[in-house]
Design a protein around this motif. Sequence first.
Motif, PDB file in Angstrom:
ATOM      1  N   GLN A  20      57.867  18.507  27.026  1.00 45.75           N
ATOM      2  CA  GLN A  20      58.624  18.780  28.234  1.00 45.75           C
ATOM      3  C   GLN A  20      59.703  17.714  28.359  1.00 45.75           C
ATOM      4  O   GLN A  20      59.529  16.586  27.899  1.00 45.75           O
ATOM      5  N   ASP A  42      54.344  26.434  28.383  1.00 42.92           N
ATOM      6  CA  ASP A  42      55.177  25.387  28.985  1.00 42.92           C
ATOM      7  C   ASP A  42      54.748  25.042  30.401  1.00 42.92           C
ATOM      8  O   ASP A  42      54.664  23.867  30.769  1.00 42.92           O
ATOM      9  N   ALA A  46      53.507  21.488  31.951  1.00 42.15           N
ATOM     10  CA  ALA A  46      54.233  20.884  33.076  1.00 42.15           C
ATOM     11  C   ALA A  46      53.297  20.616  34.249  1.00 42.15           C
ATOM     12  O   ALA A  46      53.393  19.570  34.894  1.00 42.15           O
TER      13      ALA A  46
END
Length: 98
Positions: A20, A42, A46
């Motif tokens: 990230q 993703d 995160a």
Amino acid sequence: MKPSTPGTPESTETSARTSQAIIRPDGLPIWTSAAMPGHLHDTSCARELRVTAALNWSAAELDLPALADSGYESAGHGIKTRSSSLLTAGGSHPKNRA
């Protein structure tokens, strides 16, 4: 049949990684994460790294929303994706209108 060794073609282990990053509008990286297993989505990465919480806080407290790719759709009010930005702006892109 002998067990496969990691790194050999017959191995089922993958070395794909994801990371990230928070990038300024001028392209300068502000923060990057360590590499995480590539099978993770993703938004999962995160959230685990508390990036979504920080970006949602900055949007609420500093009026500073973040722009992200479509993989972050529904990640929170402070993270804007192309589709959510278009919807809140009142419709589709002019090129896509009939």
